[in-house]
Design an enzyme around this catalytic site. Structure first.
Site, mmCIF file in Angstrom:
data_model
loop_
_atom_site.group_PDB
_atom_site.id
_atom_site.type_symbol
_atom_site.label_atom_id
_atom_site.label_comp_id
_atom_site.label_asym_id
_atom_site.label_seq_id
_atom_site.Cartn_x
_atom_site.Cartn_y
_atom_site.Cartn_z
ATOM 1 C CB SER A 182 -0.949 0.000 1.197
ATOM 2 O OG SER A 182 -0.240 -0.216 2.390
ATOM 3 C CG HIS A 210 -4.056 -0.746 -1.602
ATOM 4 N ND1 HIS A 210 -4.536 0.533 -1.771
ATOM 5 C CD2 HIS A 210 -3.738 -0.856 -0.293
ATOM 6 C CE1 HIS A 210 -4.492 1.184 -0.619
ATOM 7 N NE2 HIS A 210 -4.017 0.357 0.297
ATOM 8 C CE LYS A 241 -7.197 0.331 1.801
ATOM 9 N NZ LYS A 241 -6.478 -0.693 2.537
HETATM 10 C C1 LIG Z 1 -6.358 -0.955 3.909
HETATM 11 C C2 LIG Z 1 -5.790 -2.287 4.118
HETATM 12 C C3 LIG Z 1 -6.377 -3.180 5.016
HETATM 13 C C4 LIG Z 1 -7.527 -2.787 5.882
HETATM 14 O O1 LIG Z 1 -8.718 -2.751 5.188
HETATM 15 P P1 LIG Z 1 -9.994 -2.085 5.877
HETATM 16 O O2 LIG Z 1 -11.135 -2.699 5.170
HETATM 17 O O3 LIG Z 1 -9.883 -0.620 5.703
HETATM 18 O O4 LIG Z 1 -9.940 -2.485 7.322
HETATM 19 C C5 LIG Z 1 -5.842 -4.447 5.112
HETATM 20 N N1 LIG Z 1 -4.772 -4.821 4.384
HETATM 21 C C6 LIG Z 1 -4.180 -3.994 3.510
HETATM 22 C C7 LIG Z 1 -3.024 -4.460 2.709
HETATM 23 C C8 LIG Z 1 -4.663 -2.696 3.365
HETATM 24 O O5 LIG Z 1 -4.065 -1.858 2.511
#
Ligand SMILES: *Cc1c(COP(=O)(O)O)cnc(C)c1O
Length: 393
Positions: A182, A210, A241
């Site tokens: 990320s 992502h 996301k």
């Molecule tokens: C954003 C993210 C999460 C968390 O996801 P949420 O649904 O916002 O809790 C988990 N793993 C990765 C790699 C992320 O980038």
């Protein structure tokens, strides 16, 4: 003043003086290319709203209809009385969308990792984990009590080596990696990692937070990108996301999914997601299945922005995705850069330690299908001006 808070005040003061304090801005508008932030209309370059779905009329309509039909809350955990028709529908739709055996939903991607990893690995087991994995994977690994064996970032050769070194010393193994990292936007070599997992008969888990809605055909994710359907045992995803809503998902092998419905602790001990969230997620899958238009636009925008940024002389790291890190080095410079951009009407937050290592502070630009060419050019112009005034380019 009570003494017991002294240490907190001292820590916060230190964060502020060293430039590591995170000033949290306030939004007064829906997500989109333009936002109202701290009472100012600004161009947005830092949300994970990859496809512009967070304020999509069809998804809003679906959410409203779900509230009319099911109310606003499930009032129970999934395993007691919180599993509604639409929760099951969403899980079936995700499994079909991703072309895998089964899927199970969680409250968030974070909860999915915290629930899945301890359900699959325990005290006598070993987890092979990429050194740059997301915080929720790290926390899930810690919670599991398994031995955590880190391997160097995106390095299958080293992964193979640490598996050999630890052979015979653990009961069961689990390999876990982010799909898209990320902070840098690089992609895990999942095809090579799969071969290692297969050769050693070790469970393989990828966190595609992502990559969901971004990678693969029509946004079907990293497993589709590498054409590894049925081969990656566990694919964690998020609806928070690209899908523009909130929620987590675990897709993949049916044995694993069934096991998580019995032993994934956030599934058992934390209430189900709301009907409106679920309905919005289903509408997002409808939109993605109907057309690749949004995903295509996202990639066009990202490729254009990255190309122009490197022409300007910025270091945008090794990103292979719409995540565009603008590498600046020290946190105070990144924060100054972000403040100057904001003055110019551009919202792009700086990211520093502990989210990224010290000395690797950056502005992480998040490109979206919601941007039009004019937006991107306006952003590029502001980056050029601030970059010159701060001596970065
Ligand atoms: C954003 C993210 C999460 C968390 O996801 P949420 O649904 O916002 O809790 C988990 N793993 C990765 C790699 C992320 O980038």
């Amino acid at each position: 003043m009570a003494k017991r808070f002294d240490w907190i005040r001292k820590e916060i003061k230190e964060l502020k003086s060293s430039g590591f304090y995170n000033k949290i801005r306030r939004l007064s508008s829906p997500q989109g290319a333009w936002l109202v932030v701290d009472s100012r209309k600004v161009l947005n370059f830092c949300s994970n709203n990859y496809l512009g779905l967070a304020n999509h009329p069809r998804m809003i309509r679906a959410a409203k209809e779900a509230m009319d039909q099911y109310g606003v809350g499930p009032a129970a955990v999934r395993t007691i009385a919180g599993t509604m028709d639409i929760h099951l529908e969403l899980e079936q739709r995700v499994a079909a969308f991703k072309n895998v055996q089964a899927a199970i939903s969680f409250q968030s991607g974070f909860a999915a990792n915290m629930g899945t990893i301890p359900a699959l690995a325990g005290k006598e087991d070993a987890i092979f984990s990429d050194e740059l994995n997301h915080a929720s994977i790290i926390d899930g690994c810690r919670l599991s009590d398994a031995r955590i064996v880190r391997y160097s970032h995106c390095n299958p050769t080293q992964l193979e080596q640490v598996i050999k070194e630890n052979e015979g010393t653990y009961r069961r193994g689990l390999i876990v990696t982010d799909g898209v990292f990320s902070m840098d936007g690089d992609v895990a070599p999942l095809d090579k990692i799969y071969k290692i997992a297969e050769a050693n008969d070790i469970l393989l888990m990828v966190d595609d937070a992502h990559g969901e809605g971004v990678l693969g055909k029509g946004g079907r994710g990293i497993v589709d990108h590498f054409n590894l359907h049925g081969k990656v045992d566990i694919e964690v995803g998020t609806f928070s996301k690209a899908f523009g809503v909130v929620g987590g998902i675990v897709a993949g092998n049916a044995n694993v999914v069934e096991w998580l419905s019995q032993r994934g602790r956030p599934f058992l001990f934390s209430s189900a997601v709301t009907p409106q969230d679920v309905a919005a997620c289903i509408a997002a899958i409808d939109i993605l299945e109907e057309s690749t238009e949004l995903v295509d636009r996202l990639w066009d925008n990202a490729n254009y922005f990255k190309k122009e940024m490197s022409k300007l002389g910025f270091d945008t790291g090794k990103s292979q995705t719409p995540i565009t890190p603008v590498m600046l080095g020290e946190a105070p410079l990144a924060q100054q850069f972000s403040r100057d951009l904001f003055e110019a009407g551009i919202f792009a937050t700086s990211i520093g330690f502990p989210t990224v290592p010290k000395g690797k502070a950056r502005i992480r630009v998040m490109i979206s299908a919601a941007h039009n060419k004019e937006d991107l050019n306006k952003g590029l112009g502001a980056f050029m001006n601030v970059g010159k005034s701060l001596g970065v380019i």
